[in-house]
Every structure is written in structure tokens, then in C-alpha cells.
Design a protein around this motif. Structure first.
Motif, PDB file in Angstrom:
ATOM      1  N   UNK A  26     -90.828  81.718  47.258  1.00 53.58           N
ATOM      2  CA  UNK A  26     -91.485  81.854  48.597  1.00 53.58           C
ATOM      3  C   UNK A  26     -93.155  82.314  48.013  1.00 53.58           C
ATOM      4  N   UNK A  27     -93.469  82.295  46.768  1.00 50.26           N
ATOM      5  CA  UNK A  27     -94.937  82.167  46.308  1.00 50.26           C
ATOM      6  C   UNK A  27     -95.392  81.211  45.571  1.00 50.26           C
ATOM      7  N   UNK A  28     -96.381  80.790  46.100  1.00 52.28           N
ATOM      8  CA  UNK A  28     -96.793  79.459  45.688  1.00 52.28           C
ATOM      9  C   UNK A  28     -97.374  79.662  44.064  1.00 52.28           C
ATOM     10  N   UNK A  29     -97.700  80.983  43.888  1.00 53.91           N
ATOM     11  CA  UNK A  29     -98.103  80.977  42.232  1.00 53.91           C
ATOM     12  C   UNK A  29     -96.998  81.327  41.141  1.00 53.91           C
ATOM     13  N   UNK A  30     -95.636  81.283  41.891  1.00 57.24           N
ATOM     14  CA  UNK A  30     -94.623  81.518  40.951  1.00 57.24           C
ATOM     15  C   UNK A  30     -93.527  80.593  41.167  1.00 57.24           C
ATOM     16  N   UNK A  31     -92.780  80.165  40.068  1.00 59.41           N
ATOM     17  CA  UNK A  31     -91.750  79.386  39.932  1.00 59.41           C
ATOM     18  C   UNK A  31     -90.405  79.846  39.156  1.00 59.41           C
ATOM     19  N   UNK A  32     -89.225  79.377  39.669  1.00 58.29           N
ATOM     20  CA  UNK A  32     -88.017  79.656  38.862  1.00 58.29           C
ATOM     21  C   UNK A  32     -87.682  78.642  37.906  1.00 58.29           C
ATOM     22  N   UNK A  33     -87.611  78.667  36.821  1.00 60.22           N
ATOM     23  CA  UNK A  33     -86.985  77.895  35.868  1.00 60.22           C
ATOM     24  C   UNK A  33     -85.571  78.089  35.460  1.00 60.22           C
ATOM     25  N   UNK A  34     -84.886  77.221  35.771  1.00 60.93           N
ATOM     26  CA  UNK A  34     -83.239  77.093  35.259  1.00 60.93           C
ATOM     27  C   UNK A  34     -82.977  76.255  34.114  1.00 60.93           C
ATOM     28  N   UNK A  35     -82.393  76.900  33.211  1.00 70.37           N
ATOM     29  CA  UNK A  35     -82.158  76.260  31.832  1.00 70.37           C
ATOM     30  C   UNK A  35     -80.845  75.640  31.952  1.00 70.37           C
ATOM     31  N   UNK A  36     -80.786  74.281  32.065  1.00 65.77           N
ATOM     32  CA  UNK A  36     -79.633  73.543  32.171  1.00 65.77           C
ATOM     33  C   UNK A  36     -78.923  73.464  30.855  1.00 65.77           C
ATOM     34  N   UNK A  37     -77.497  73.352  30.806  1.00 66.39           N
ATOM     35  CA  UNK A  37     -76.774  73.186  29.476  1.00 66.39           C
ATOM     36  C   UNK A  37     -77.010  71.396  28.952  1.00 66.39           C
ATOM     37  N   UNK A  38     -77.863  70.800  29.508  1.00 62.75           N
ATOM     38  CA  UNK A  38     -77.923  69.267  29.109  1.00 62.75           C
ATOM     39  C   UNK A  38     -78.965  69.446  27.798  1.00 62.75           C
ATOM     40  N   UNK A  39     -78.338  68.285  26.973  1.00 60.49           N
ATOM     41  CA  UNK A  39     -79.069  68.431  25.641  1.00 60.49           C
ATOM     42  C   UNK A  39     -79.446  66.978  25.437  1.00 60.49           C
ATOM     43  N   UNK A  40     -80.598  66.780  24.953  1.00 63.16           N
ATOM     44  CA  UNK A  40     -80.896  65.187  24.774  1.00 63.16           C
ATOM     45  C   UNK A  40     -81.839  65.083  23.531  1.00 63.16           C
ATOM     46  N   UNK A  41     -81.770  63.883  22.880  1.00 67.21           N
ATOM     47  CA  UNK A  41     -82.588  63.699  21.647  1.00 67.21           C
ATOM     48  C   UNK A  41     -83.188  62.073  21.919  1.00 67.21           C
ATOM     49  N   UNK A  42     -84.081  61.993  20.876  1.00 70.35           N
ATOM     50  CA  UNK A  42     -84.561  60.579  20.942  1.00 70.35           C
ATOM     51  C   UNK A  42     -85.060  60.145  22.183  1.00 70.35           C
ATOM     52  N   UNK A  43     -85.903  60.942  22.747  1.00 76.72           N
ATOM     53  CA  UNK A  43     -86.351  60.700  24.084  1.00 76.72           C
ATOM     54  C   UNK A  43     -85.422  60.334  25.224  1.00 76.72           C
ATOM     55  N   UNK A  44     -84.488  61.156  25.220  1.00 74.92           N
ATOM     56  CA  UNK A  44     -83.362  60.896  26.242  1.00 74.92           C
ATOM     57  C   UNK A  44     -82.201  59.763  25.788  1.00 74.92           C
ATOM     58  N   UNK A  45     -82.406  59.279  24.677  1.00 73.82           N
ATOM     59  CA  UNK A  45     -81.493  58.202  24.388  1.00 73.82           C
ATOM     60  C   UNK A  45     -79.966  58.927  24.056  1.00 73.82           C
ATOM     61  N   UNK A  46     -80.152  59.873  23.253  1.00 78.22           N
ATOM     62  CA  UNK A  46     -78.832  60.739  23.031  1.00 78.22           C
ATOM     63  C   UNK A  46     -78.688  61.892  24.012  1.00 78.22           C
ATOM     64  N   UNK A  47     -77.731  61.756  24.656  1.00 75.87           N
ATOM     65  CA  UNK A  47     -77.422  63.084  25.549  1.00 75.87           C
ATOM     66  C   UNK A  47     -76.020  63.574  25.743  1.00 75.87           C
TER      67      UNK A  47
END
Ligand code: UDP
Length: 242
Positions: A26-47
Motif C-alpha cells: 500500500x506504499x508506492x515506495x515499498x515492495x515485498x519480495x517473495x523468494x520462490x523455491x524455483x531454481x534455474x541455470x543456463x539462462x532458464x534452460x535448466x530448471x
């Protein structure tokens, strides 16, 4: 048990990256960052998905961002809302990845023919253009100028901060019996102020056990060695205990 599932925030999704989702608040100067369990490598080729990884990355990032703030380095970090969710300042990300290296590894070893683990006589700073469609190419100062990515002054300040971050984090990891081999930083502009943004986690740094040389970071995933979560857990445990 510690490895319970992280709950994602409920606000509007502003951006969904490869391993994190950014939510508006609700504040334009703040965000929430959700750290997901996804993991990628090789620019997303391996996930893959590694349950519990997001929470560990959020905890490790929060600890290291707090360490930088204590040392006087401005970051986007405000607080860890709950495990897996970080409250941060809203920033405009500079599309430049700044990599700092203390030892040869990964792409540097390949490019320059240096054996992995070879200590570098001085830290090496590199710039990569943050462009997934181009595979994040290595670029130099002239490229940055020609592309108009950032002013010379901003690039100079980013490099100075990156070197300072390297000193602070290398010492912090050494205290935990760990070697900071290399890492990637992203910067953001928040109301004209340059701050360290994104994350500081084993997804974006190479961390080896100082004694055995055992790799505890995302290379375990990139190279298919297994024991990825165990490596991240080990880093988190050692940082907490030191
Ligand atoms: N790195 C990162 N994101 C990238 C590329 C690299 O976080 O898109 C990190 C990587 O985890 C390592 C450091 O930057 O700690 C140097 O990576 P390198 O250039 O050796 O690339 P790689 O071998 O991962 O392709």
C-alpha cells in the motif's frame, strides 16, 4: 519444523523473475519480495523446484543485507517480514550485473583458462548487460556508454560499492569458515540514491568450505551434483553460528 512452506504475499504482482516475485504494497515506495523455491541455470534452460530453498535464500539475504547496512552500505533491504518474504525499498533496477571475483571459477575459468579455485592476485570486477534475450553478455565501459545504460559516475560508484561489499562479505564468510569465491550484485535507484538491490544468496554467489573446498552454492545445481539444499542449509547454519 523450520522447513515449513513460505506464504506468498497477497498484493499485486509487479514483476515475476526466475526465482523471485515482487509484490506491490500500500506504499508506492515499498515492495515485498517473495523468494520462490524455483531454481534455474543456463539462462532458464535448466530448471527445478527445491522446497525450502526460497526461505533459506531470504534468510541468508536478510542477514547479509543487514551486515552491509551496519557497515554503512546503502541497500534496498528494510526487513524480513516472515521467512521467505522481504520488505524492500522500491527501486528502478540498473540493467547491469556487477560480478566481483576473488578466485577463478565458472565463466572466468573458461574464458581465461584459469583453473577453478585459483586465487586472483586482486579482486576482478566485471559488468554484464542484464538482458535475458541476449544471455546477459559481458560488456565493457564503452559498451555501457554506447548503450546509455548508466552514466560514468553511476558505474564508478557501483564498482566502488561492489569492491567494498566484497571486503565486508569476504570477512563475514571467513568468520564462518567459508570462502567467498565470487558474487553478482544488482543495483537500484531509489529517489536518486544508488542502493544494492536484488538478493545476496547462494543462488548469486559461490561459497566454498574453507577447509575442504566443498562447494555449497548453486554450482551444485548447475553441475547436477545434488545436495543443493544441504549446501544452502550449511551456509545459513554457519553464518548464524559465527
Ligand atoms: N551470477 C549470477 N547470475 C548470473 C550470472 C552469474 O548470480 O546471471 C553469479 C554466479 O552465481 C557467480 C558469479 O555471478 O557467483 C559469477 O558467475 P560466472 O560468470 O562464473 O557465470 P556462470 O559460471 O554461473 O555461468
Amino acid at each position: 519444523m523450520f522447513m515449513s512452506e513460505a506464504r506468498s504475499p497477497t498484493g499485486p504482482i509487479l514483476y515475476r523473475g526466475k526465482a523471485k516475485t515482487i509484490y506491490g504494497t500500500d506504499r508506492p515506495d515499498q515492495v515485498l519480495i517473495f523468494f520462490r523455491d524455483d531454481i534455474t541455470a543456463g539462462n532458464g534452460r535448466k530448471r527445478a523446484e527445491i522446497p525450502g530453498k526460497g526461505m533459506l535464500n531470504s534468510r541468508i539475504s536478510a542477514l547479509l543485507f543487514a551486515e552491509l547496512e551496519r557497515a554503512g552500505v546503502a541497500t534496498h533491504f528494510l526487513e524480513e517480514r516472515e521467512p521467505g518474504v522481504m520488505l524492500a525499498r522500491a527501486v528502478r533496477i540498473v540493467p547491469l550485473e556487477v560480478v566481483v571475483r576473488n578466485r577463478a571459477a565458472g565463466s572466468l575459468s573458461q574464458r581465461l583458462g584459469l583453473p577453478e579455485g585459483e586465487p586472483l592476485s586482486r579482486p576482478v570486477v566485471e559488468h554484464y548487460y542484464k538482458r535475458d534475450d541476449l544471455g546477459d553478455p559481458l560488456i565493457n565501459r564503452d559498451h555501457i556508454r554506447v548503450l546509455g545504460i548508466a552514466s560514468d559516475d553511476v558505474v564508478d560508484r557501483m564498482e566502488a560499492v561492489a569492491r567494498r561489499v566484497n571486503e565486508i562479505l569476504s570477512a563475514r564468510f571467513a568468520r564462518a569458515g567459508l570462502v567467498l569465491v565470487d558474487f553478482k550484485l544488482e543495483f537500484g535507484l531509489a529517489g536518486g540514491e544508488l542502493v544494492v538491490a536484488d538478493e545476496l544468496s547462494p543462488d548469486t554467489m559461490r561459497v566454498w568450505d574453507a577447509e575442504s573446498g566443498r562447494r555449497l552454492d548453486k554450482d551444485r545445481f548447475r553441475r547436477g551434483w545434488g545436495g543443493v539444499l544441504e549446501g544452502y542449509e550449511e551456509i545459513w547454519r554457519r553464518l548464524q553460528e559465527s
